[in-house]
Design a protein around this motif. Structure first.
Motif, PDB file in Angstrom:
ATOM      1  N   TYR A 237      24.516 -23.585 -57.916  1.00  0.00           N
ATOM      2  CA  TYR A 237      24.426 -24.960 -57.434  1.00  0.00           C
ATOM      3  C   TYR A 237      22.956 -25.259 -57.163  1.00  0.00           C
ATOM      4  O   TYR A 237      22.321 -24.578 -56.359  1.00  0.00           O
ATOM      5  CB  TYR A 237      25.262 -25.103 -56.173  1.00  0.00           C
ATOM      6  CG  TYR A 237      25.198 -26.433 -55.450  1.00  0.00           C
ATOM      7  CD1 TYR A 237      25.041 -27.635 -56.123  1.00  0.00           C
ATOM      8  CD2 TYR A 237      25.330 -26.479 -54.060  1.00  0.00           C
ATOM      9  CE1 TYR A 237      25.011 -28.834 -55.443  1.00  0.00           C
ATOM     10  CE2 TYR A 237      25.311 -27.681 -53.372  1.00  0.00           C
ATOM     11  CZ  TYR A 237      25.146 -28.855 -54.065  1.00  0.00           C
ATOM     12  OH  TYR A 237      25.120 -30.048 -53.385  1.00  0.00           O
ATOM     13  N   ALA A 238      22.423 -26.250 -57.861  1.00  0.00           N
ATOM     14  CA  ALA A 238      21.010 -26.589 -57.706  1.00  0.00           C
ATOM     15  C   ALA A 238      20.845 -28.087 -57.560  1.00  0.00           C
ATOM     16  O   ALA A 238      21.607 -28.881 -58.135  1.00  0.00           O
ATOM     17  CB  ALA A 238      20.209 -26.096 -58.911  1.00  0.00           C
ATOM     18  N   THR A 239      19.828 -28.482 -56.791  1.00  0.00           N
ATOM     19  CA  THR A 239      19.554 -29.904 -56.620  1.00  0.00           C
ATOM     20  C   THR A 239      18.076 -30.112 -56.316  1.00  0.00           C
ATOM     21  O   THR A 239      17.359 -29.192 -55.927  1.00  0.00           O
ATOM     22  CB  THR A 239      20.393 -30.509 -55.480  1.00  0.00           C
ATOM     23  OG1 THR A 239      20.399 -31.934 -55.593  1.00  0.00           O
ATOM     24  CG2 THR A 239      19.837 -30.138 -54.111  1.00  0.00           C
ATOM     25  N   ARG A 240      17.652 -31.366 -56.489  1.00  0.00           N
ATOM     26  CA  ARG A 240      16.333 -31.819 -56.029  1.00  0.00           C
ATOM     27  C   ARG A 240      16.573 -32.909 -54.995  1.00  0.00           C
ATOM     28  O   ARG A 240      17.353 -33.836 -55.220  1.00  0.00           O
ATOM     29  CB  ARG A 240      15.515 -32.363 -57.202  1.00  0.00           C
ATOM     30  CG  ARG A 240      14.156 -32.933 -56.795  1.00  0.00           C
ATOM     31  CD  ARG A 240      13.318 -33.283 -58.016  1.00  0.00           C
ATOM     32  NE  ARG A 240      13.948 -34.257 -58.879  1.00  0.00           N
ATOM     33  CZ  ARG A 240      13.885 -35.578 -58.699  1.00  0.00           C
ATOM     34  NH1 ARG A 240      13.245 -36.082 -57.669  1.00  0.00           N
ATOM     35  NH2 ARG A 240      14.481 -36.400 -59.562  1.00  0.00           N
ATOM     36  N   PHE A 241      15.909 -32.790 -53.845  1.00  0.00           N
ATOM     37  CA  PHE A 241      16.064 -33.790 -52.794  1.00  0.00           C
ATOM     38  C   PHE A 241      15.174 -34.990 -53.130  1.00  0.00           C
ATOM     39  O   PHE A 241      13.954 -34.914 -53.042  1.00  0.00           O
ATOM     40  CB  PHE A 241      15.708 -33.194 -51.436  1.00  0.00           C
ATOM     41  CG  PHE A 241      16.601 -32.049 -51.043  1.00  0.00           C
ATOM     42  CD1 PHE A 241      17.954 -32.241 -50.845  1.00  0.00           C
ATOM     43  CD2 PHE A 241      16.088 -30.771 -50.889  1.00  0.00           C
ATOM     44  CE1 PHE A 241      18.786 -31.180 -50.504  1.00  0.00           C
ATOM     45  CE2 PHE A 241      16.903 -29.707 -50.539  1.00  0.00           C
ATOM     46  CZ  PHE A 241      18.262 -29.912 -50.346  1.00  0.00           C
ATOM     47  N   ALA A 242      15.812 -36.088 -53.517  1.00  0.00           N
ATOM     48  CA  ALA A 242      15.093 -37.246 -54.036  1.00  0.00           C
ATOM     49  C   ALA A 242      14.846 -38.317 -52.982  1.00  0.00           C
ATOM     50  O   ALA A 242      14.080 -39.253 -53.222  1.00  0.00           O
ATOM     51  CB  ALA A 242      15.881 -37.860 -55.206  1.00  0.00           C
ATOM     52  N   GLY A 243      15.488 -38.227 -51.842  1.00  0.00           N
ATOM     53  CA  GLY A 243      15.316 -39.236 -50.798  1.00  0.00           C
ATOM     54  C   GLY A 243      16.026 -38.802 -49.534  1.00  0.00           C
ATOM     55  O   GLY A 243      16.774 -37.825 -49.524  1.00  0.00           O
ATOM     56  N   VAL A 244      15.776 -39.534 -48.482  1.00  0.00           N
ATOM     57  CA  VAL A 244      16.323 -39.152 -47.175  1.00  0.00           C
ATOM     58  C   VAL A 244      17.663 -39.836 -46.926  1.00  0.00           C
ATOM     59  O   VAL A 244      18.021 -40.821 -47.580  1.00  0.00           O
ATOM     60  CB  VAL A 244      15.353 -39.506 -46.036  1.00  0.00           C
ATOM     61  CG1 VAL A 244      14.023 -38.801 -46.243  1.00  0.00           C
ATOM     62  CG2 VAL A 244      15.156 -41.010 -45.917  1.00  0.00           C
ATOM     63  N   ALA A 285      20.035 -46.115 -52.848  1.00  0.00           N
ATOM     64  CA  ALA A 285      18.776 -45.367 -52.924  1.00  0.00           C
ATOM     65  C   ALA A 285      19.079 -43.903 -53.244  1.00  0.00           C
ATOM     66  O   ALA A 285      19.965 -43.302 -52.634  1.00  0.00           O
ATOM     67  CB  ALA A 285      18.025 -45.461 -51.596  1.00  0.00           C
ATOM     68  N   PRO A 286      18.360 -43.288 -54.204  1.00  0.00           N
ATOM     69  CA  PRO A 286      18.649 -41.899 -54.581  1.00  0.00           C
ATOM     70  C   PRO A 286      18.459 -40.938 -53.418  1.00  0.00           C
ATOM     71  O   PRO A 286      17.519 -41.074 -52.630  1.00  0.00           O
ATOM     72  CB  PRO A 286      17.627 -41.623 -55.690  1.00  0.00           C
ATOM     73  CG  PRO A 286      17.223 -42.965 -56.203  1.00  0.00           C
ATOM     74  CD  PRO A 286      17.294 -43.881 -55.026  1.00  0.00           C
ATOM     75  N   VAL A 287      19.355 -39.966 -53.326  1.00  0.00           N
ATOM     76  CA  VAL A 287      19.302 -38.941 -52.285  1.00  0.00           C
ATOM     77  C   VAL A 287      19.197 -37.547 -52.908  1.00  0.00           C
ATOM     78  O   VAL A 287      18.297 -36.780 -52.590  1.00  0.00           O
ATOM     79  CB  VAL A 287      20.539 -39.036 -51.364  1.00  0.00           C
ATOM     80  CG1 VAL A 287      20.583 -37.855 -50.400  1.00  0.00           C
ATOM     81  CG2 VAL A 287      20.538 -40.355 -50.607  1.00  0.00           C
ATOM     82  N   LEU A 288      20.132 -37.208 -53.795  1.00  0.00           N
ATOM     83  CA  LEU A 288      20.062 -35.959 -54.556  1.00  0.00           C
ATOM     84  C   LEU A 288      19.977 -36.297 -56.041  1.00  0.00           C
ATOM     85  O   LEU A 288      20.715 -37.162 -56.526  1.00  0.00           O
ATOM     86  CB  LEU A 288      21.290 -35.080 -54.313  1.00  0.00           C
ATOM     87  CG  LEU A 288      21.558 -34.565 -52.897  1.00  0.00           C
ATOM     88  CD1 LEU A 288      22.736 -33.597 -52.913  1.00  0.00           C
ATOM     89  CD2 LEU A 288      20.333 -33.915 -52.293  1.00  0.00           C
ATOM     90  N   ALA A 289      19.105 -35.588 -56.753  1.00  0.00           N
ATOM     91  CA  ALA A 289      18.951 -35.798 -58.191  1.00  0.00           C
ATOM     92  C   ALA A 289      18.903 -34.447 -58.887  1.00  0.00           C
ATOM     93  O   ALA A 289      18.757 -33.395 -58.250  1.00  0.00           O
ATOM     94  CB  ALA A 289      17.671 -36.584 -58.473  1.00  0.00           C
TER      95      ALA A 289
END
Length: 296
Positions: A237-244, A285-289
Protein backbone atom coordinates in the motif's frame (compact mmCIF):
# COMPACT_ATOMS: atom_id res chain seq x y z
CA UNK A 1 23.43 22.64 5.96
CA UNK A 2 21.17 21.08 8.61
CA UNK A 3 20.92 17.89 6.54
CA UNK A 4 24.22 16.15 5.80
CA UNK A 5 23.14 13.61 3.19
CA UNK A 6 26.38 11.63 3.22
CA UNK A 7 26.37 11.33 7.01
CA UNK A 8 22.69 10.37 7.11
CA UNK A 9 23.10 7.65 4.49
CA UNK A 10 26.24 6.25 6.10
CA UNK A 11 24.81 6.12 9.63
CA UNK A 12 24.43 2.76 11.32
CA UNK A 13 20.85 1.47 11.38
CA UNK A 14 18.97 1.81 14.63
CA UNK A 15 17.52 -1.37 16.01
CA UNK A 16 15.02 -1.73 18.82
CA UNK A 17 12.39 -4.05 20.17
CA UNK A 18 8.71 -3.22 19.69
CA UNK A 19 5.62 -4.88 21.11
CA UNK A 20 1.86 -4.50 20.79
CA UNK A 21 -1.32 -6.21 21.89
CA UNK A 22 -5.03 -6.11 21.19
CA UNK A 23 -5.48 -2.78 23.03
CA UNK A 24 -3.01 -1.06 20.70
CA UNK A 25 -4.77 -2.52 17.66
CA UNK A 26 -8.21 -1.50 18.91
CA UNK A 27 -7.04 2.04 19.73
CA UNK A 28 -5.55 2.41 16.25
CA UNK A 29 -8.73 1.17 14.59
CA UNK A 30 -10.83 3.61 16.63
CA UNK A 31 -8.39 6.38 15.71
CA UNK A 32 -9.05 5.83 11.99
CA UNK A 33 -12.81 5.86 12.46
CA UNK A 34 -13.73 2.20 13.01
CA UNK A 35 -16.68 1.30 15.20
CA UNK A 36 -19.53 3.10 13.46
CA UNK A 37 -22.16 1.70 13.76
CA UNK A 38 -20.84 0.22 17.00
CA UNK A 39 -22.83 -3.03 16.72
CA UNK A 40 -22.19 -3.64 13.02
CA UNK A 41 -20.56 -7.12 12.68
CA UNK A 42 -18.19 -5.74 10.05
CA UNK A 43 -17.02 -3.04 12.47
CA UNK A 44 -16.70 -5.45 15.38
CA UNK A 45 -13.86 -7.11 13.48
CA UNK A 46 -11.92 -3.91 14.17
CA UNK A 47 -13.10 -3.20 17.71
CA UNK A 48 -13.98 -6.40 19.62
CA UNK A 49 -11.04 -8.45 20.91
CA UNK A 50 -12.78 -11.80 20.39
CA UNK A 51 -13.20 -11.08 16.64
CA UNK A 52 -10.21 -8.84 16.07
CA UNK A 53 -8.15 -8.75 12.92
CA UNK A 54 -5.39 -6.22 12.13
CA UNK A 55 -5.62 -3.69 9.32
CA UNK A 56 -2.13 -3.73 7.73
CA UNK A 57 -1.69 0.03 8.08
CA UNK A 58 -1.42 -0.61 11.83
CA UNK A 59 2.22 -1.28 10.96
CA UNK A 60 2.76 2.49 10.83
CA UNK A 61 2.04 2.82 14.57
CA UNK A 62 3.00 -0.58 16.02
CA UNK A 63 5.36 -0.03 18.92
CA UNK A 64 4.01 3.54 19.32
CA UNK A 65 5.10 4.42 15.80
CA UNK A 66 8.79 3.94 16.62
CA UNK A 67 10.97 5.11 14.98
CA UNK A 68 8.64 6.64 12.38
CA UNK A 69 8.79 10.18 11.02
CA UNK A 70 9.90 11.85 14.26
CA UNK A 71 12.56 9.19 14.76
CA UNK A 72 13.95 9.92 11.33
CA UNK A 73 14.55 13.51 12.35
CA UNK A 74 16.92 12.42 15.12
CA UNK A 75 19.17 10.32 12.90
CA UNK A 76 22.82 11.37 12.40
CA UNK A 77 23.17 14.08 9.77
CA UNK A 78 19.63 15.39 10.29
CA UNK A 79 18.95 18.56 12.30
CA UNK A 80 15.80 20.35 11.19
CA UNK A 81 12.99 22.51 12.53
CA UNK A 82 9.90 20.38 13.21
CA UNK A 83 7.66 23.22 12.01
CA UNK A 84 9.16 22.80 8.50
CA UNK A 85 8.46 19.07 8.34
CA UNK A 86 5.62 17.38 6.47
CA UNK A 87 4.98 13.72 5.83
CA UNK A 88 5.31 13.47 2.05
CA UNK A 89 4.33 9.87 1.42
CA UNK A 90 4.17 6.35 2.79
CA UNK A 91 4.79 2.90 1.34
CA UNK A 92 4.09 -0.36 3.17
CA UNK A 93 4.88 -3.93 2.16
CA UNK A 94 3.27 -6.68 4.23
CA UNK A 95 5.22 -9.94 4.28
CA UNK A 96 2.79 -11.86 6.51
CA UNK A 97 -0.48 -11.10 8.28
CA UNK A 98 0.14 -8.93 11.35
CA UNK A 99 -0.76 -10.75 14.57
CA UNK A 100 -3.09 -9.18 17.14
CA UNK A 101 -0.31 -9.49 19.72
CA UNK A 102 3.36 -9.49 18.89
CA UNK A 103 6.95 -8.72 19.77
CA UNK A 104 9.41 -7.89 17.03
CA UNK A 105 12.66 -6.17 16.11
CA UNK A 106 12.51 -2.90 14.14
CA UNK A 107 15.57 -1.81 12.16
CA UNK A 108 15.50 1.74 10.82
CA UNK A 109 17.78 3.73 8.55
CA UNK A 110 17.77 6.63 6.13
CA UNK A 111 17.50 4.83 2.79
CA UNK A 112 17.64 7.93 0.56
CA UNK A 113 18.06 11.72 0.69
CA UNK A 114 16.73 13.74 -2.23
CA UNK A 115 17.38 17.38 -3.10
CA UNK A 116 14.17 18.98 -4.38
CA UNK A 117 15.87 22.43 -4.47
CA UNK A 118 13.28 24.17 -2.27
CA UNK A 119 13.04 21.18 0.06
CA UNK A 120 14.75 17.97 1.05
CA UNK A 121 13.11 14.55 1.12
CA UNK A 122 14.32 11.86 3.50
CA UNK A 123 13.24 8.25 3.01
CA UNK A 124 13.10 6.54 6.40
CA UNK A 125 12.99 2.75 5.96
CA UNK A 126 11.92 0.50 8.82
CA UNK A 127 12.12 -3.29 8.50
CA UNK A 128 10.31 -5.34 11.12
CA UNK A 129 10.93 -9.01 11.85
CA UNK A 130 9.82 -11.43 14.54
CA UNK A 131 10.87 -14.96 15.48
CA UNK A 132 9.22 -16.30 12.31
CA UNK A 133 10.90 -13.90 9.90
CA UNK A 134 10.03 -10.61 8.14
CA UNK A 135 6.68 -9.03 9.03
CA UNK A 136 6.60 -5.72 7.17
CA UNK A 137 8.67 -2.95 5.59
CA UNK A 138 7.70 0.72 5.94
CA UNK A 139 9.09 3.61 3.87
CA UNK A 140 8.20 7.08 5.17
CA UNK A 141 8.98 10.02 2.88
CA UNK A 142 9.78 13.03 5.07
CA UNK A 143 9.47 16.43 3.32
CA UNK A 144 11.55 19.22 4.91
CA UNK A 145 10.79 22.68 3.55
CA UNK A 146 13.71 25.04 2.92
CA UNK A 147 16.42 22.39 3.24
CA UNK A 148 17.21 21.63 -0.41
CA UNK A 149 19.52 23.26 -2.90
CA UNK A 150 22.86 21.54 -2.20
CA UNK A 151 23.06 19.89 -5.64
CA UNK A 152 22.16 16.39 -4.55
CA UNK A 153 20.16 13.65 -6.27
CA UNK A 154 16.71 14.95 -7.24
CA UNK A 155 15.18 11.48 -6.87
CA UNK A 156 12.01 10.22 -8.54
CA UNK A 157 9.58 12.92 -9.60
CA UNK A 158 7.16 11.35 -12.07
CA UNK A 159 3.73 10.55 -10.65
CA UNK A 160 1.43 7.81 -11.84
CA UNK A 161 -0.89 8.32 -14.76
CA UNK A 162 -4.40 9.08 -13.48
CA UNK A 163 -6.70 6.04 -13.56
CA UNK A 164 -8.90 5.89 -16.64
CA UNK A 165 -12.69 6.01 -16.66
CA UNK A 166 -15.20 6.34 -13.89
CA UNK A 167 -14.28 4.83 -10.51
CA UNK A 168 -15.66 1.41 -9.66
CA UNK A 169 -16.70 2.65 -6.24
CA UNK A 170 -16.90 5.99 -4.47
CA UNK A 171 -17.46 6.30 -0.73
CA UNK A 172 -17.44 9.21 1.69
CA UNK A 173 -15.98 9.02 5.17
CA UNK A 174 -16.48 11.76 7.80
CA UNK A 175 -13.56 12.88 9.94
CA UNK A 176 -14.63 13.57 13.51
CA UNK A 177 -13.67 16.86 15.18
CA UNK A 178 -11.65 14.93 17.78
CA UNK A 179 -10.12 12.40 15.40
CA UNK A 180 -6.58 13.82 15.45
CA UNK A 181 -6.67 13.92 19.26
CA UNK A 182 -7.64 10.26 19.38
CA UNK A 183 -5.29 9.12 16.62
CA UNK A 184 -2.23 10.75 18.23
CA UNK A 185 -2.64 8.42 21.23
CA UNK A 186 -1.22 5.69 18.97
CA UNK A 187 2.18 7.41 19.14
CA UNK A 188 2.45 10.44 16.82
CA UNK A 189 2.74 13.36 19.28
CA UNK A 190 3.60 16.06 16.72
CA UNK A 191 1.89 19.21 18.10
CA UNK A 192 0.92 20.15 14.54
CA UNK A 193 -2.11 17.88 15.01
CA UNK A 194 -3.30 19.28 18.36
CA UNK A 195 -1.83 22.68 19.22
CA UNK A 196 -3.47 25.64 17.38
CA UNK A 197 -0.51 27.95 18.01
CA UNK A 198 2.01 25.44 16.68
CA UNK A 199 -0.21 24.83 13.63
CA UNK A 200 -0.17 28.57 12.87
CA UNK A 201 3.62 28.64 13.13
CA UNK A 202 3.68 25.83 10.56
CA UNK A 203 1.44 27.85 8.23
CA UNK A 204 -1.95 26.23 8.86
CA UNK A 205 -5.11 27.91 10.07
CA UNK A 206 -5.65 25.21 12.69
CA UNK A 207 -4.36 21.71 13.56
CA UNK A 208 -4.48 19.24 10.70
CA UNK A 209 -5.22 15.53 10.65
CA UNK A 210 -2.26 13.16 10.58
CA UNK A 211 -1.55 12.03 7.03
CA UNK A 212 -1.24 8.48 8.35
CA UNK A 213 -4.74 8.71 9.81
CA UNK A 214 -6.09 9.48 6.33
CA UNK A 215 -3.86 6.66 5.07
CA UNK A 216 -5.48 4.21 7.47
CA UNK A 217 -9.02 5.46 6.81
CA UNK A 218 -8.45 4.98 3.09
CA UNK A 219 -7.10 1.43 3.37
CA UNK A 220 -10.03 0.47 5.59
CA UNK A 221 -12.43 1.82 2.96
CA UNK A 222 -10.73 -0.23 0.23
CA UNK A 223 -10.68 -3.43 2.33
CA UNK A 224 -14.31 -3.04 3.40
CA UNK A 225 -15.58 -2.05 -0.05
CA UNK A 226 -13.58 -4.04 -2.62
CA UNK A 227 -11.71 -6.77 -0.70
CA UNK A 228 -14.62 -8.35 1.13
CA UNK A 229 -13.38 -7.11 4.50
CA UNK A 230 -10.38 -9.47 4.34
CA UNK A 231 -7.34 -7.59 5.64
CA UNK A 232 -5.05 -10.51 4.77
CA UNK A 233 -5.52 -9.88 1.05
CA UNK A 234 -3.44 -6.67 1.22
CA UNK A 235 0.13 -7.11 -0.01
CA UNK A 236 1.35 -3.52 -0.29
CA UNK A 237 0.00 0.00 0.00
CA UNK A 238 1.62 3.23 -1.15
CA UNK A 239 0.50 6.84 -1.35
CA UNK A 240 1.67 10.42 -1.76
CA UNK A 241 0.22 13.00 0.61
CA UNK A 242 -1.06 15.66 -1.77
CA UNK A 243 -2.91 17.94 0.66
CA UNK A 244 -4.09 18.38 4.20
CA UNK A 245 -7.28 17.31 5.95
CA UNK A 246 -8.87 19.29 8.77
CA UNK A 247 -10.79 17.48 11.49
CA UNK A 248 -14.53 17.80 10.84
CA UNK A 249 -14.22 17.48 7.06
CA UNK A 250 -15.42 14.61 4.86
CA UNK A 251 -13.17 12.46 2.69
CA UNK A 252 -14.29 11.35 -0.77
CA UNK A 253 -12.54 8.08 -1.67
CA UNK A 254 -12.64 6.97 -5.32
CA UNK A 255 -11.49 3.45 -6.21
CA UNK A 256 -10.59 1.84 -9.53
CA UNK A 257 -9.92 -1.90 -9.90
CA UNK A 258 -6.76 -2.79 -11.84
CA UNK A 259 -5.54 -6.13 -13.19
CA UNK A 260 -2.26 -7.78 -12.21
CA UNK A 261 -0.32 -5.82 -14.85
CA UNK A 262 -0.90 -2.72 -12.71
CA UNK A 263 0.80 -4.33 -9.73
CA UNK A 264 4.27 -5.27 -11.00
CA UNK A 265 5.84 -5.26 -7.53
CA UNK A 266 3.38 -7.78 -6.14
CA UNK A 267 3.22 -11.56 -6.60
CA UNK A 268 1.91 -12.85 -9.91
CA UNK A 269 -1.50 -13.62 -8.39
CA UNK A 270 -1.94 -10.03 -7.22
CA UNK A 271 -4.05 -7.23 -8.63
CA UNK A 272 -4.41 -3.64 -7.53
CA UNK A 273 -6.82 -0.90 -6.58
CA UNK A 274 -5.98 2.66 -7.60
CA UNK A 275 -7.34 5.25 -5.20
CA UNK A 276 -7.81 9.02 -5.15
CA UNK A 277 -8.86 10.85 -1.99
CA UNK A 278 -10.15 14.40 -1.76
CA UNK A 279 -11.75 16.77 0.75
CA UNK A 280 -15.45 17.17 -0.05
CA UNK A 281 -15.72 20.39 1.97
CA UNK A 282 -13.05 22.18 -0.09
CA UNK A 283 -14.27 21.48 -3.63
CA UNK A 284 -12.60 18.06 -3.78
CA UNK A 285 -9.15 19.40 -2.94
CA UNK A 286 -6.65 16.51 -3.40
CA UNK A 287 -5.58 14.73 -0.22
CA UNK A 288 -3.98 11.43 -1.31
CA UNK A 289 -2.57 10.88 -4.80
CA UNK A 290 -0.62 8.15 -6.62
CA UNK A 291 -2.27 5.67 -4.27
CA UNK A 292 -2.12 1.93 -4.97
CA UNK A 293 -3.29 -1.02 -2.88
CA UNK A 294 -1.84 -4.29 -4.18
CA UNK A 295 -3.76 -7.39 -3.15
CA UNK A 296 -4.46 -11.03 -3.88
Amino acid sequence: MPIDAALALAAEPRTGEIAWDHKDVQLYHLGIGAGTPATDPDELRYTLESRLHVLPSFATVAGAGSPGVIGGLSMPGVDVDLAKVLHGGQALTVHRPIPVQGRATATARIAAVYDKVKAAVLVMRTEVTDADGPLWTNDAQIFVRGEGGWGGDRGPSVGLEPPAGEPDRTVERPVREDQALLYRLSGDWNPLHADPEFAKLAGFERPILHGLCTYGMTLKAVVDTLLGGDVNRVRSYATRFAGVVYPGETLRIRMWRQDSAAAPAAPAAAAAVRVAVSAVDRDDAPVLADTVVEHT
